[in-house]
Design an enzyme around this catalytic site. Sequence first.
Site, PDB file in Angstrom:
ATOM      1  N   ASP A  97       0.806  -1.237   0.000  1.00 26.71           N
ATOM      2  CA  ASP A  97       0.000   0.000   0.000  1.00 26.71           C
ATOM      3  C   ASP A  97       0.835   1.282   0.000  1.00 26.71           C
ATOM      4  O   ASP A  97       0.322   2.343   0.338  1.00 26.71           O
ATOM      5  CB  ASP A  97      -0.935   0.000   1.202  1.00 26.71           C
ATOM      6  CG  ASP A  97      -0.209   0.332   2.500  1.00 26.71           C
ATOM      7  OD1 ASP A  97       0.966  -0.032   2.617  1.00 26.71           O
ATOM      8  OD2 ASP A  97      -0.825   0.957   3.371  1.00 26.71           O
ATOM      9  N   GLU A  98       2.071   1.191  -0.394  1.00 26.07           N
ATOM     10  CA  GLU A  98       2.932   2.362  -0.267  1.00 26.07           C
ATOM     11  C   GLU A  98       4.044   2.316  -1.302  1.00 26.07           C
ATOM     12  O   GLU A  98       4.629   1.269  -1.534  1.00 26.07           O
ATOM     13  CB  GLU A  98       3.570   2.342   1.131  1.00 26.07           C
ATOM     14  CG  GLU A  98       3.794   3.667   1.725  1.00 26.07           C
ATOM     15  CD  GLU A  98       4.301   3.544   3.153  1.00 26.07           C
ATOM     16  OE1 GLU A  98       4.550   4.584   3.753  1.00 26.07           O
ATOM     17  OE2 GLU A  98       4.458   2.411   3.661  1.00 26.07           O
TER      18      GLU A  98
END
Length: 470
Positions: free
Chosen positions: A94-95
Amino acid sequence: MDAFFAAAEQAAKPSLRGKPVVVGGLGPRGVVSTASYEARRFGVHSAMPMAQARRLAPNAAYLVPRFSLYRTVSEQVMELLGRLSPLVEPLSLDEAFVDLEAGGSAHDTASALAAGERLRRDIRAVTGLTGSVGLAGSKMLAKIGSEQAKPDGLILIEPGTERELLGPMSVRTLPGVGPATGGHLRRAGMTTVAELAEAGEDELVRLLGKAHGASLYRMALGHDDRPVVSERETKSVSVEDTFDVDLHDRVRVRVEVERLADRCVQRLRAAGHSGRTVVLKVRRYDFSTLTRSETLRGPTDDPGMVREAAGRLLESVDTTGGVRLLGVGVTGLADFTQEDLFAQAAAAEQPAADIPAAASAAPDRTAEPAPSPAAEDGSAPDREPEAPDERRFPAGHDVRHAEYGAGWVQGSGLRRVTVRFEEPGSAPGRVRTFWVDDPELVLSEPLPLVPEPTDSARASGPGSPSSQSS
DNA sequence: TCTGGGGTCCTAGGACCC
DNA sequence: TCTGGGGTCCTAGGACCC
């Protein structure tokens, strides 16, 4: 992405939107992976023991992670980032860091802001979820910016304002400063970034060691010239299990180690790797943790080799008192095996005549995966003949019922499954309960969060600073 | 009902080699 | 006529990140 796992579950399950949701291990020793913002208001946060979360937020929805869903959404987001620049460095599902300059997608403050906002719009349109963007001249500041922008925000850190911005912040804001380093610094009288800068490099090196001290000093000044690196080589592969109750039986411990070795090799092979060093990890009843490692003569991806090495390592570990966790890992990765080398050497030695012999020097590479007898029949005598209800219908997983359609498991046990019938696009649904062996009810794959993967966004814009979306 | 799982990087000591 | 210097590899542990 904002509260990624929990947000994905809320998008998939209309009845959970606006409600506290906690994603993590549901067993007696589980911890929280992600808490939705509603759950955070009760004090629940990542890495918290699940038992504590349940005390704080007894009415939250508790779900196991569904990595296949998160991976699908992650790929959509990474694809959008790829349109901004060829230099994308994922940090997790998610990053990621994006080098906008390398992508020519921003060249000044205004164009960077435009690219960031456009990205956020596209992420929302494609995934149905929100993400936050930090725009800055370095990875450290982009990350700090994205953290501050959360949830659903965007922050640009104007070059030249870094030191004044960082000065009053806690040392814990800086990447690489965790509980231990934070404690060290506090005892030395430093709690803010400004105090680190004041202390000077020599003092920080004396306190924290050469590498850490020097890099921390640079960060405190707002200096960070680490490049965005898109392709990073894997250095190790490992698997580990924490047991619901401590293991005492030596034989059982050995069986579990062999299982873990097999799982580790499966993952190793799936990634096309082999490795030279086998690592055994043991966490004892009192949480004391130790590792033992053995380096082989050459890299292997043979389950037997890894199993045996792990078994040898286990011999040197005292497990009296009980074992809480076991792990097996492989490091020193290569993309060939020692058998390959032997085969190569043999082929070189006797050129023409000997090709069959060379092939037989690596006998089981093609025959794999071999069903290992030790792991299959030697396994836990106390294992359940059938999986318990919670394992067959894990909380949060999608199901389909012949009559009622798509839904998800709200809970199971006592040979019953409770299902809420709703899906991403629907209104909040109703709950029904079934017998676990109801033939009408089957587990199913996650449904897409957004009906038609929209294809609106276009790559564009000239570029400048680094950005991170998270 | 205390504390997951999968990684990365750094440090430090000992063996070994030239 | 106590115990060089520098490099690499291996092992173990610790901190940190998501």
